[in-house]
Design an enzyme around this catalytic site. Structure first.
Site, mmCIF file in Angstrom:
data_model
loop_
_atom_site.group_PDB
_atom_site.id
_atom_site.type_symbol
_atom_site.label_atom_id
_atom_site.label_comp_id
_atom_site.label_asym_id
_atom_site.label_seq_id
_atom_site.Cartn_x
_atom_site.Cartn_y
_atom_site.Cartn_z
ATOM 1 N N ARG A 23 1.120 -1.170 -0.178
ATOM 2 C CA ARG A 23 0.083 0.293 0.040
ATOM 3 C C ARG A 23 0.632 1.370 -0.299
ATOM 4 N NH1 ARG A 23 -5.513 0.108 1.748
ATOM 5 N NH2 ARG A 23 -6.136 -2.180 1.059
ATOM 6 N N ARG A 27 -3.406 7.262 0.838
ATOM 7 C CA ARG A 27 -3.884 8.271 1.315
ATOM 8 C C ARG A 27 -2.961 8.271 2.677
ATOM 9 N NH1 ARG A 27 -9.194 5.248 3.393
ATOM 10 N NH2 ARG A 27 -8.384 3.386 3.512
ATOM 11 N N ARG A 36 -6.622 11.315 -5.838
ATOM 12 C CA ARG A 36 -8.693 11.208 -5.643
ATOM 13 C C ARG A 36 -9.417 11.863 -5.592
ATOM 14 N NH1 ARG A 36 -11.897 8.848 -4.956
ATOM 15 N NH2 ARG A 36 -13.070 6.979 -2.919
ATOM 16 N N ASP A 73 -6.542 -2.848 -7.254
ATOM 17 C CA ASP A 73 -7.139 -3.674 -6.114
ATOM 18 C C ASP A 73 -8.110 -5.043 -6.847
ATOM 19 O OD1 ASP A 73 -8.453 -2.692 -3.309
ATOM 20 O OD2 ASP A 73 -9.988 -3.828 -3.723
ATOM 21 N N TYR A 149 -15.169 -11.888 1.068
ATOM 22 C CA TYR A 149 -15.595 -10.275 0.259
ATOM 23 C C TYR A 149 -16.556 -10.581 -0.615
ATOM 24 C CZ TYR A 149 -11.831 -8.057 2.210
ATOM 25 O OH TYR A 149 -10.581 -7.534 3.120
HETATM 26 O O1 CP3 Z 1 0.434 -2.004 -2.371
HETATM 27 C C1 CP3 Z 1 -0.558 -0.509 -2.993
HETATM 28 O O2 CP3 Z 1 -0.067 0.213 -3.295
HETATM 29 C C2 CP3 Z 1 -1.391 -1.290 -4.487
HETATM 30 C C3 CP3 Z 1 -2.211 -0.993 -3.924
HETATM 31 C C4 CP3 Z 1 -3.204 -2.038 -3.387
HETATM 32 C C5 CP3 Z 1 -4.706 -1.409 -3.088
HETATM 33 N N1 CP3 Z 1 -5.288 -2.245 -2.370
HETATM 34 C C6 CP3 Z 1 -5.372 0.053 -3.037
HETATM 35 C C7 CP3 Z 1 -6.290 0.692 -1.739
HETATM 36 C C8 CP3 Z 1 -3.695 -2.807 -3.511
HETATM 37 C C9 CP3 Z 1 -2.306 -4.641 -3.033
HETATM 38 C C10 CP3 Z 1 -4.893 -3.576 -2.885
HETATM 39 C C11 CP3 Z 1 -5.151 -5.086 -1.713
HETATM 40 C C12 CP3 Z 1 -6.280 -4.634 -0.944
HETATM 41 N N2 CP3 Z 1 -7.553 -4.528 -1.490
HETATM 42 C C13 CP3 Z 1 -6.133 -6.713 -0.056
HETATM 43 C C14 CP3 Z 1 -5.366 -7.020 0.293
HETATM 44 C C15 CP3 Z 1 -3.858 -6.712 1.171
HETATM 45 C C16 CP3 Z 1 -4.787 -5.732 2.519
HETATM 46 O O3 CP3 Z 1 -4.837 -4.738 2.630
HETATM 47 O O4 CP3 Z 1 -5.126 -6.743 3.260
HETATM 48 C C17 CP3 Z 1 -8.000 -6.120 0.674
HETATM 49 C C18 CP3 Z 1 -8.197 -7.162 0.978
HETATM 50 C C19 CP3 Z 1 -8.522 -5.282 -0.560
HETATM 51 C C20 CP3 Z 1 -9.455 -4.817 -0.462
HETATM 52 C C21 CP3 Z 1 -10.245 -3.088 -0.023
HETATM 53 N N3 CP3 Z 1 -10.007 -2.427 -0.883
HETATM 54 C C22 CP3 Z 1 -10.539 -2.872 1.090
HETATM 55 C C23 CP3 Z 1 -10.465 -3.788 2.068
HETATM 56 C C24 CP3 Z 1 -10.589 -1.489 0.983
HETATM 57 C C25 CP3 Z 1 -11.281 -0.682 2.410
HETATM 58 C C26 CP3 Z 1 -9.843 -0.162 2.932
HETATM 59 C C27 CP3 Z 1 -9.509 0.982 2.978
HETATM 60 O O5 CP3 Z 1 -8.181 1.079 3.065
HETATM 61 O O6 CP3 Z 1 -10.326 2.235 2.361
HETATM 62 C C28 CP3 Z 1 -10.302 -1.140 -0.141
HETATM 63 C C29 CP3 Z 1 -9.390 0.328 -0.445
HETATM 64 C C30 CP3 Z 1 -8.327 1.033 -1.135
HETATM 65 N N4 CP3 Z 1 -7.308 -0.237 -1.914
HETATM 66 C C31 CP3 Z 1 -7.938 1.474 -1.437
HETATM 67 C C32 CP3 Z 1 -6.531 2.321 -1.359
HETATM 68 C C33 CP3 Z 1 -5.564 2.827 -1.340
HETATM 69 C C34 CP3 Z 1 -8.550 2.653 -0.021
HETATM 70 C C35 CP3 Z 1 -9.186 3.935 -0.900
HETATM 71 C C36 CP3 Z 1 -8.979 5.484 -1.174
HETATM 72 O O7 CP3 Z 1 -7.937 5.755 -1.812
HETATM 73 O O8 CP3 Z 1 -10.484 5.552 -0.851
#
Ligand code: CP3
Length: 344
Positions: A23, A27, A36, A73, A149
């Site tokens: 990640r 944010r 964003r 994602d 999910y």
């Molecule tokens: O690592 C990186 O920089 C690449 C991008 C990346 C994202 N999600 C961007 C993201 C990667 C590799 C993921 C993987 C992901 N997504 C996982 C596996 C890793 C982990 O964290 O366990 C999972 C379970 C998800 C599902 C997911 N996506 C959730 C549960 C959420 C909401 C939680 C949150 O932090 O808001 C997301 C949203 C998400 N994916 C964001 C980002 C940058 C935040 C959304 C935003 O910016 O509005």
């Protein structure tokens, strides 16, 4: 080969070890929040190549990480299979749950390539936009984690609905997992063909299953996926991240054929070095909260402890889970400097 990240994945001991953070785009960076704010939903960001390329590059400009991870994602796969997926502010992902045979039959591989085409365009764009010494990581969620999910319809703490289907209707759950193995394989092969040089499989919820179910729903589908990738693109390394799996990391390494494992924060490093590092490259495992605790001295000590334990063998420095939105960007700079200064 001049990419230290790929050298470490090929089994070399690199000093100082390559470094990237899960990640790393997100944010905690003001420049991410600005991009964003200019798009509608989070999925729009994932499906707009020029914006997704921009946010992937942002942390590279600041910190010069050794690898870039495609910005997307894990939930684009269910979306591409036809499931309704949205991200609500402050609430995380919301999906229309898949729990019956009828729900499952509504999903299809037919639209996959068209739906995911923008993500592949991002990969292609990144492969020429990143620095020559930076490797490009493609990724997907593992079938089990994506299925949680899909069945729950949102994030979960107890996974009751998913387990109810997996334990009580294993034929139905197998069909969902098989569909995900197929879709994820197609998607990852396409990422590789568009320039991804390594693949990471995120299995964030691998740690919630009993041993026999772990074998059935985590190890076996991951092995099928890795076998397909290796059969077609044998030179592209695969990193698995079975978060929370504890001692089952060993079964995962032995059973899946991955080249590397990403260690979560709770894994004892002496055990991982003894048991896993002779077989695979290790990646990890700084607690992401260390980046927001105290004045930096505790962070330095935590980084040094991991390096001292792991960096004498094939190792990639990373966190034990994704970076938190409240992380100060300067703490990340401090971490990277500390890793870069390591001389063994
Ligand atoms: O690592 C990186 O920089 C690449 C991008 C990346 C994202 N999600 C961007 C993201 C990667 C590799 C993921 C993987 C992901 N997504 C996982 C596996 C890793 C982990 O964290 O366990 C999972 C379970 C998800 C599902 C997911 N996506 C959730 C549960 C959420 C909401 C939680 C949150 O932090 O808001 C997301 C949203 C998400 N994916 C964001 C980002 C940058 C935040 C959304 C935003 O910016 O509005």
């Amino acid at each position: 080969m001049t990419k230290s990240f790929l050298a470490a994945l090929a089994g070399q001991t690199v000093t100082p070890p390559p470094c990237w953070l899960m990640r790393q785009a997100g944010r905690y960076l003001p420049e991410y929040r600005e991009v964003r704010a200019g798009v509608g939903g989070f999925l729009d960001l994932c499906y707009t190549p020029e914006k997704a390329i921009e946010v992937t590059l942002q942390p590279l400009r600041r910190y010069g990480f050794d690898a870039a991870i495609l910005f997307s994602d894990i939930l684009v796969v269910p979306h591409a299979l036809g499931q309704s997926v949205s991200f609500r502010e402050g609430e995380g992902p919301v999906l229309r749950p898949v729990r019956t045979s009828k729900d499952l039959e509504a999903l299809s591989l037919d639209g996959l390539a068209a739906r995911l085409a923008p993500v592949l365009a991002t990969v292609r764009g990144l492969s020429t936009a990143i620095p020559a010494t930076t490797a490009l990581i493609g990724f997907a969620g593992s079938p089990w984690t994506v299925a949680t999910y899909m069945v729950e319809g949102h994030g979960s703490k107890d996974f009751v609905e998913t387990k109810r289907v997996a334990y009580g209707q294993p034929e139905l759950f197998s069909r969902l997992i098989d569909l995900l193995v197929q879709a994820t394989g197609d998607y990852l092969l396409a990422q590789i063909d568009n320039g991804a040089e390594a693949i990471q499989l995120f299995d964030s919820w691998a740690g919630v299953l009993p041993e026999d179910q772990f074998e059935q729903w985590v190890v076996a589908p991951t092995r099928a996926l890795v076998r397909r990738l290796k059969g077609q693109r044998p030179n592209v390394p695969v990193i698995g991240f079975p978060r929370g799996a504890g001692q089952l990391y060993q079964a995962y390494v032995d059973g899946t054929g991955v080249d590397a494992v990403s260690l979560d924060t709770g894994i004892p490093l002496d055990w991982a070095v003894r048991t896993l590092q002779p077989k695979v490259t290790l990646q990890g495992n700084l607690d992401p909260v260390m980046l927001l605790a105290g004045d930096g001295a505790a962070l330095d000590r935590a980084v040094d402890r991991i390096l001292a334990a792991c960096a004498k063998g094939p190792f990639i420095f990373n966190l034990g889970h994704g970076i938190l939105p409240s992380t100060p960007p300067e703490a990340v700079a401090r971490l990277v400097e500390r890793v870069r200064a390591w001389r063994g």
